[in-house]
Design a protein around this motif. Structure first.
Motif, PDB file in Angstrom:
ATOM      1  N   GLU A   6       0.857  -1.197   0.000  1.00  0.00           N
ATOM      2  CA  GLU A   6       0.000   0.000   0.000  1.00  0.00           C
ATOM      3  C   GLU A   6       0.890   1.243   0.000  1.00  0.00           C
ATOM      4  OE1 GLU A   6      -3.295   0.012  -0.258  1.00  0.00           O
ATOM      5  OE2 GLU A   6      -3.710  -2.111   0.109  1.00  0.00           O
ATOM      6  N   LYS A  24      -7.724  13.455  -9.945  1.00  0.00           N
ATOM      7  CA  LYS A  24      -8.965  12.756  -9.636  1.00  0.00           C
ATOM      8  C   LYS A  24      -9.973  13.742  -9.029  1.00  0.00           C
ATOM      9  CE  LYS A  24     -10.296   8.351  -7.672  1.00  0.00           C
ATOM     10  NZ  LYS A  24      -9.982   7.304  -6.706  1.00  0.00           N
ATOM     11  N   GLY A  56      -7.732   7.114   4.736  1.00  0.00           N
ATOM     12  CA  GLY A  56      -7.252   6.539   3.477  1.00  0.00           C
ATOM     13  C   GLY A  56      -7.540   7.497   2.344  1.00  0.00           C
ATOM     14  N   CYS A  57      -7.094   8.756   2.511  1.00  0.00           N
ATOM     15  CA  CYS A  57      -7.510   9.836   1.590  1.00  0.00           C
ATOM     16  C   CYS A  57      -6.782   9.800   0.254  1.00  0.00           C
ATOM     17  CB  CYS A  57      -7.320  11.205   2.254  1.00  0.00           C
ATOM     18  SG  CYS A  57      -5.586  11.649   2.519  1.00  0.00           S
ATOM     19  N   GLY A  58      -5.685   9.032   0.153  1.00  0.00           N
ATOM     20  CA  GLY A  58      -4.928   9.009  -1.100  1.00  0.00           C
ATOM     21  C   GLY A  58      -4.477  10.413  -1.475  1.00  0.00           C
ATOM     22  N   TRP A  61      -8.513  13.976  -3.179  1.00  0.00           N
ATOM     23  CA  TRP A  61      -9.545  14.718  -3.924  1.00  0.00           C
ATOM     24  C   TRP A  61     -10.806  14.875  -3.090  1.00  0.00           C
ATOM     25  CZ3 TRP A  61     -14.424  13.138  -5.579  1.00  0.00           C
ATOM     26  CH2 TRP A  61     -14.707  11.767  -5.533  1.00  0.00           C
ATOM     27  N   ASP A  77      -3.534   9.098   5.541  1.00  0.00           N
ATOM     28  CA  ASP A  77      -3.147   7.985   4.655  1.00  0.00           C
ATOM     29  C   ASP A  77      -1.852   7.354   5.163  1.00  0.00           C
ATOM     30  OD1 ASP A  77      -4.252   7.192   1.657  1.00  0.00           O
ATOM     31  OD2 ASP A  77      -2.170   6.574   1.973  1.00  0.00           O
ATOM     32  N   ILE A  78      -1.648   6.089   4.797  1.00  0.00           N
ATOM     33  CA  ILE A  78      -0.461   5.360   5.266  1.00  0.00           C
ATOM     34  C   ILE A  78       0.778   5.655   4.415  1.00  0.00           C
ATOM     35  CG2 ILE A  78      -0.814   3.256   3.865  1.00  0.00           C
ATOM     36  CD1 ILE A  78      -0.097   1.633   6.426  1.00  0.00           C
ATOM     37  N   ASP A 106      -1.149   4.698  10.066  1.00  0.00           N
ATOM     38  CA  ASP A 106      -1.938   3.512   9.727  1.00  0.00           C
ATOM     39  C   ASP A 106      -3.331   3.670  10.344  1.00  0.00           C
ATOM     40  OD1 ASP A 106      -3.016   0.977   9.533  1.00  0.00           O
ATOM     41  OD2 ASP A 106      -1.233  -0.053  10.299  1.00  0.00           O
ATOM     42  N   TYR A 107      -4.378   3.606   9.521  1.00  0.00           N
ATOM     43  CA  TYR A 107      -5.716   3.816  10.095  1.00  0.00           C
ATOM     44  C   TYR A 107      -6.152   2.666  10.999  1.00  0.00           C
ATOM     45  CZ  TYR A 107      -7.494   1.467   5.720  1.00  0.00           C
ATOM     46  OH  TYR A 107      -7.739   0.632   4.673  1.00  0.00           O
ATOM     47  N   PHE A 122     -13.692   6.403   2.137  1.00  0.00           N
ATOM     48  CA  PHE A 122     -14.191   6.445   0.759  1.00  0.00           C
ATOM     49  C   PHE A 122     -13.290   5.546  -0.080  1.00  0.00           C
ATOM     50  CE2 PHE A 122     -14.966   7.861  -3.494  1.00  0.00           C
ATOM     51  CZ  PHE A 122     -16.232   8.419  -3.508  1.00  0.00           C
ATOM     52  N   ASP A 123     -13.794   4.370  -0.411  1.00  0.00           N
ATOM     53  CA  ASP A 123     -13.023   3.388  -1.213  1.00  0.00           C
ATOM     54  C   ASP A 123     -11.666   3.085  -0.602  1.00  0.00           C
ATOM     55  OD1 ASP A 123     -15.131   3.299  -2.962  1.00  0.00           O
ATOM     56  OD2 ASP A 123     -14.183   4.517  -4.510  1.00  0.00           O
ATOM     57  N   HIS A 127      -8.981  -1.845   1.635  1.00  0.00           N
ATOM     58  CA  HIS A 127      -7.522  -2.058   1.564  1.00  0.00           C
ATOM     59  C   HIS A 127      -6.947  -2.442   2.928  1.00  0.00           C
ATOM     60  CE1 HIS A 127      -6.543  -0.644  -2.591  1.00  0.00           C
ATOM     61  NE2 HIS A 127      -7.800  -0.218  -2.472  1.00  0.00           N
TER      62      HIS A 127
HETATM   63  C1  SAM Z   1      -8.174   2.983  -3.487  1.00  0.00           C
HETATM   64  S1  SAM Z   1      -7.234   4.205  -2.632  1.00  0.00           S
HETATM   65  C2  SAM Z   1      -8.520   5.399  -2.330  1.00  0.00           C
HETATM   66  C3  SAM Z   1      -7.958   6.755  -2.048  1.00  0.00           C
HETATM   67  C4  SAM Z   1      -9.005   7.865  -1.949  1.00  0.00           C
HETATM   68  N1  SAM Z   1      -9.918   7.651  -0.845  1.00  0.00           N
HETATM   69  C5  SAM Z   1      -9.757   8.029  -3.252  1.00  0.00           C
HETATM   70  O1  SAM Z   1     -10.975   7.829  -3.282  1.00  0.00           O
HETATM   71  O2  SAM Z   1      -9.110   8.374  -4.243  1.00  0.00           O
HETATM   72  C6  SAM Z   1      -6.967   3.487  -1.019  1.00  0.00           C
HETATM   73  C7  SAM Z   1      -6.103   4.342  -0.114  1.00  0.00           C
HETATM   74  O3  SAM Z   1      -6.057   3.727   1.184  1.00  0.00           O
HETATM   75  C8  SAM Z   1      -4.749   3.898   1.690  1.00  0.00           C
HETATM   76  N2  SAM Z   1      -4.500   2.889   2.723  1.00  0.00           N
HETATM   77  C9  SAM Z   1      -4.382   1.543   2.565  1.00  0.00           C
HETATM   78  N3  SAM Z   1      -4.157   0.946   3.751  1.00  0.00           N
HETATM   79  C10 SAM Z   1      -4.114   1.923   4.684  1.00  0.00           C
HETATM   80  C11 SAM Z   1      -3.906   1.940   6.084  1.00  0.00           C
HETATM   81  N4  SAM Z   1      -3.675   0.805   6.767  1.00  0.00           N
HETATM   82  N5  SAM Z   1      -3.934   3.118   6.732  1.00  0.00           N
HETATM   83  C12 SAM Z   1      -4.174   4.267   6.037  1.00  0.00           C
HETATM   84  N6  SAM Z   1      -4.361   4.328   4.704  1.00  0.00           N
HETATM   85  C13 SAM Z   1      -4.346   3.167   4.023  1.00  0.00           C
HETATM   86  C14 SAM Z   1      -3.845   3.761   0.467  1.00  0.00           C
HETATM   87  O4  SAM Z   1      -2.567   4.304   0.677  1.00  0.00           O
HETATM   88  C15 SAM Z   1      -4.657   4.479  -0.600  1.00  0.00           C
HETATM   89  O5  SAM Z   1      -4.322   5.834  -0.690  1.00  0.00           O
END
Ligand code: SAM
Length: 246
Positions: A6, A24, A56-58, A61, A77-78, A106-107, A122-123, A127
Motif C-alpha cells: 500500500e 482525480k 485513506g484519503c490518497g 480529492w 493515509d499510510i 496507519d488507520y 471512501f473506497d 484495503h
Molecule cells: C483505493 S485508494 C482510495 C484513495 C481515496 N480515498 C480516493 O478515493 O481516491 C486506497 C487508499 O487507502 C490507503 N491505505 C491503505 N491501507 C491503509 C492503512 N492501513 N492506513 C491508512 N491508509 C491506508 C492507500 O494508501 C490508498 O491511498
C-alpha cells in the motif's frame, strides 16, 4: 506485506499514476460516478463547519471537496508520498492547513481523540488488513453522536478481474467489504446504530441506463421494485454506503 505494498503503490504506478491521483476525479473514467458519490456523501454529513476525518484519503480529492465546502478536514493515509501529493493538491486549490491538514499513519492504529464530528472511508477500508481495527480507530476518533460513513465495494470485488490484476501487479489488498461485515465490526467497536444505503451508481443504473417508454410497462414496474428493495430492504452483501452512529 500488503501494508508495504500500500505504501509503495503510488511509486509503483509511475508518473501516470501520480497524474491520475492528482487530477482525480476528472482523470478517472468513472468521473461522473465519483462526483455522484461524493455529492451523496455530502448530503449525509453533518453541516459544515464540522470536523471531518478522511481515512485513506490518497491524493485527497475527497478531502479537497469537503474542505472547499467548509469542513475542517484531516486527510489521513499510510503512504508518505500520497500525503506529499495530497499537500500539493491542497495547495493548488488555494486551501491551507487551517482548512485541510494531514496525518501520515496507519488507520488501523490511530490514537483516539474523540474530537471529530464525522469520519469517512471512501473506497479505502477494503484495503485494510484488519477492518475491525480500522473501524475501532474511527470510533475512537469520533465525538459521542459522531458518524462514520463508509463507501465500499461489496461481495465480488476481490474476484473481479481489475482487482485480481491490481493484487497481482501491486500486492495491494482488494477485499470484499460488504455492509454485513462493516456493521458487525461497527457494533463490536461500540457504534449504537446503522443505516445501509445503495451506492449512487446503482441508483443511476435504475434511473438513467434505460428509458422506459411507458410508466406502466413491466420493465418500469421491475425497475421501481428494484429501487424500493434497495432503499427499504438493502442487500447486506452489495456495494453500499453504510452510516454508523457513535
Ligand atoms: C483505493 S485508494 C482510495 C484513495 C481515496 N480515498 C480516493 O478515493 O481516491 C486506497 C487508499 O487507502 C490507503 N491505505 C491503505 N491501507 C491503509 C492503512 N492501513 N492506513 C491508512 N491508509 C491506508 C492507500 O494508501 C490508498 O491511498
Amino acid at each position: 506485506m500488503s501494508k508495504e505494498s500500500e505504501i509503495g503503490y503510488l511509486a509503483a504506478t509511475g508518473e501516470a499514476g501520480r497524474q491520475h491521483s492528482m487530477l482525480k476525479p476528472f482523470s478517472d473514467p468513472f468521473c461522473g460516478i465519483n462526483l455522484t458519490s461524493i455529492g451523496t456523501i455530502m448530503t449525509l454529513l453533518p453541516a459544515p463547519p464540522a470536523r471531518l476525518l478522511d481515512l485513506g484519503c490518497g491524493g485527497a480529492w475527497t478531502s479537497v471537496f469537503y474542505a472547499l465546502h467548509g469542513y475542517k478536514v484531516t486527510g489521513q493515509d499510510i503512504a508518505p508520498d500520497m500525503i506529499e501529493l495530497a499537500v500539493e493538491n491542497r495547495d493548488r486549490h488555494g486551501l491551507t492547513s487551517e482548512h485541510l491538514d494531514f496525518l501520515c499513519n496507519d488507520y488501523e492504529a490511530i490514537e483516539g481523540t474523540a474530537d471529530y464530528d464525522c469520519a469517512v472511508f471512501f473506497d479505502s477500508l477494503h484495503h485494510a488488513d484488519d477492518e475491525g481495527a480500522a473501524i475501532r480507530s474511527a470510533y475512537a476518533a469520533l465525538k459521542p453522536g459522531g458518524i462514520l460513513l463508509t463507501h465500499e465495494p461489496g461481495e465480488g470485488h476481490s474476484t473481479n478481474p481489475h482487482s485480481i490484476a491490481a493484487m497481482e501487479q501491486y500486492g495491494v489488498n482488494e477485499r470484499d467489504m460488504p455492509p454485513s461485515l462493516i456493521i458487525e465490526r461497527g457494533m463490536q467497536a461500540g457504534f449504537s446504530s446503522f443505516r445501509v444505503l445503495p451506492m449512487p451508481a446503482e441508483l443511476l443504473h435504475v434511473f438513467f441506463e434505460r428509458h422506459y417508454n411507458k410508466w406502466y410497462s413491466i420493465e418500469a414496474f421491475n425497475a421501481m421494485k428494484r429501487l424500493f428493495r434497495m432503499l427499504y430492504k438493502p442487500k447486506l452483501s452489495a456495494s453500499s454506503i453504510v452510516v454508523l452512529t457513535k
